[in-house]
Design a protein around this motif. Sequence first.
Motif, PDB file in Angstrom:
ATOM      1  N   GLU A  43    -106.099  72.566  81.210  1.00  0.00           N
ATOM      2  CA  GLU A  43    -104.776  72.826  80.639  1.00  0.00           C
ATOM      3  C   GLU A  43    -104.717  74.279  80.179  1.00  0.00           C
ATOM      4  O   GLU A  43    -104.937  74.601  79.025  1.00  0.00           O
ATOM      5  CB  GLU A  43    -104.509  71.828  79.510  1.00  0.00           C
ATOM      6  CG  GLU A  43    -104.410  70.407  80.051  1.00  0.00           C
ATOM      7  CD  GLU A  43    -104.300  69.339  78.973  1.00  0.00           C
ATOM      8  OE1 GLU A  43    -103.757  69.607  77.892  1.00  0.00           O
ATOM      9  OE2 GLU A  43    -104.771  68.212  79.233  1.00  0.00           O
ATOM     10  N   LYS A  55    -100.460  69.619  85.176  1.00  0.00           N
ATOM     11  CA  LYS A  55    -101.051  68.288  85.412  1.00  0.00           C
ATOM     12  C   LYS A  55    -100.279  67.536  86.495  1.00  0.00           C
ATOM     13  O   LYS A  55    -100.873  66.957  87.411  1.00  0.00           O
ATOM     14  CB  LYS A  55    -101.095  67.484  84.098  1.00  0.00           C
ATOM     15  CG  LYS A  55    -102.105  68.034  83.089  1.00  0.00           C
ATOM     16  CD  LYS A  55    -102.245  67.141  81.846  1.00  0.00           C
ATOM     17  CE  LYS A  55    -101.320  67.511  80.739  1.00  0.00           C
ATOM     18  NZ  LYS A  55    -101.638  66.851  79.438  1.00  0.00           N
ATOM     19  N   ARG A  89    -107.784  69.090  71.242  1.00  0.00           N
ATOM     20  CA  ARG A  89    -109.104  69.698  70.979  1.00  0.00           C
ATOM     21  C   ARG A  89    -109.150  70.419  69.634  1.00  0.00           C
ATOM     22  O   ARG A  89    -109.973  71.308  69.439  1.00  0.00           O
ATOM     23  CB  ARG A  89    -109.440  70.696  72.085  1.00  0.00           C
ATOM     24  CG  ARG A  89    -109.621  70.041  73.417  1.00  0.00           C
ATOM     25  CD  ARG A  89    -109.873  71.046  74.530  1.00  0.00           C
ATOM     26  NE  ARG A  89    -110.218  70.359  75.761  1.00  0.00           N
ATOM     27  CZ  ARG A  89    -109.328  69.751  76.550  1.00  0.00           C
ATOM     28  NH1 ARG A  89    -108.040  69.776  76.229  1.00  0.00           N
ATOM     29  NH2 ARG A  89    -109.713  69.137  77.640  1.00  0.00           N
ATOM     30  N   LYS A  95    -112.540  65.969  71.796  1.00  0.00           N
ATOM     31  CA  LYS A  95    -111.226  65.312  71.707  1.00  0.00           C
ATOM     32  C   LYS A  95    -111.285  64.028  70.876  1.00  0.00           C
ATOM     33  O   LYS A  95    -110.930  62.945  71.350  1.00  0.00           O
ATOM     34  CB  LYS A  95    -110.686  64.993  73.113  1.00  0.00           C
ATOM     35  CG  LYS A  95    -110.446  66.196  73.990  1.00  0.00           C
ATOM     36  CD  LYS A  95    -109.248  66.002  74.912  1.00  0.00           C
ATOM     37  CE  LYS A  95    -109.537  65.185  76.125  1.00  0.00           C
ATOM     38  NZ  LYS A  95    -108.378  65.060  77.017  1.00  0.00           N
TER      39      LYS A  95
HETATM   40 MG   LIG Z   1    -105.050  66.891  77.787  1.00  0.00          MG
END
Ligand SMILES: [Mg+2]
Length: 198
Positions: A43, A55, A89, A95
Amino acid sequence: MKELIVATKNKGKVLEFRQMFSKYNISVKSLLDFEEEMEDIEETGTTFSENATIKAEAVSKQFQLPVVADDSGLVIDALDGAPGVYSARYAGEEKDDEKNLQKVMHELEGVPMEKRTARFVCAVAVARPGEGTFVKKGYCEGFIAGEPSGTNGFGYDPIFIPKGSQRTMAEHSSEEKNAISHRHHAIQQIEDWLKHQS
Ligand SMILES: [Mg+2]
Ligand SMILES: O=P(O)(O)OP(=O)(O)OP(=O)(O)OC[C@H]1O[C@@H](n2cnc3c(O)ncnc32)[C@H](O)[C@@H]1O
């Protein structure tokens, strides 16, 4: 029943897309169904819309099918918009939802309620082979709670109180969340396209 690919590996998102797409008679396949074939998508964008587009287009290109993607996060005014596009994050590469929300609690220590305004943001991108990509955004305004509460939903839901409510999002049922969430408001804007799919 038409099937659509939603380019996410987040179980909480998958569930909400399933719940919200069922009224269009659309069943959802996610990247969790193709785990082995899927590389992690980086990303690299600086906005929710850019990341949703990255994405959706990556997966649409791979499968040569229309693909929906969701990039979302929590924007906190007292933290100059953090965690924002870095919401997943915020407390590290692993995560971890619990670590992320504990970091927000820590950063907001001593900040009074009236200064704890925040919003959930969701960008939903639809990538179509040969027909380009479009992106729509949805918002859910609210406040950051003094302490986490509730077990429904995912991510930052235990610390987010939607405007006009006395409960955190994690104390709302899925039906209640899906009627007011940032994701709901983004999906509503692609309704015409969804209706043409089913
Ligand atoms: Mg993500
Ligand atoms: O990229 P994908 O595979 O879709 O999954 P992700 O979890 O990495 O998703 P994002 O990159 O969009 O990051 C979203 C972050 O914002 C949080 N978030 C998004 N929507 C939320 C919601 O409805 N309730 C609570 N937290 C949410 C979520 O927990 C993540 O930390």
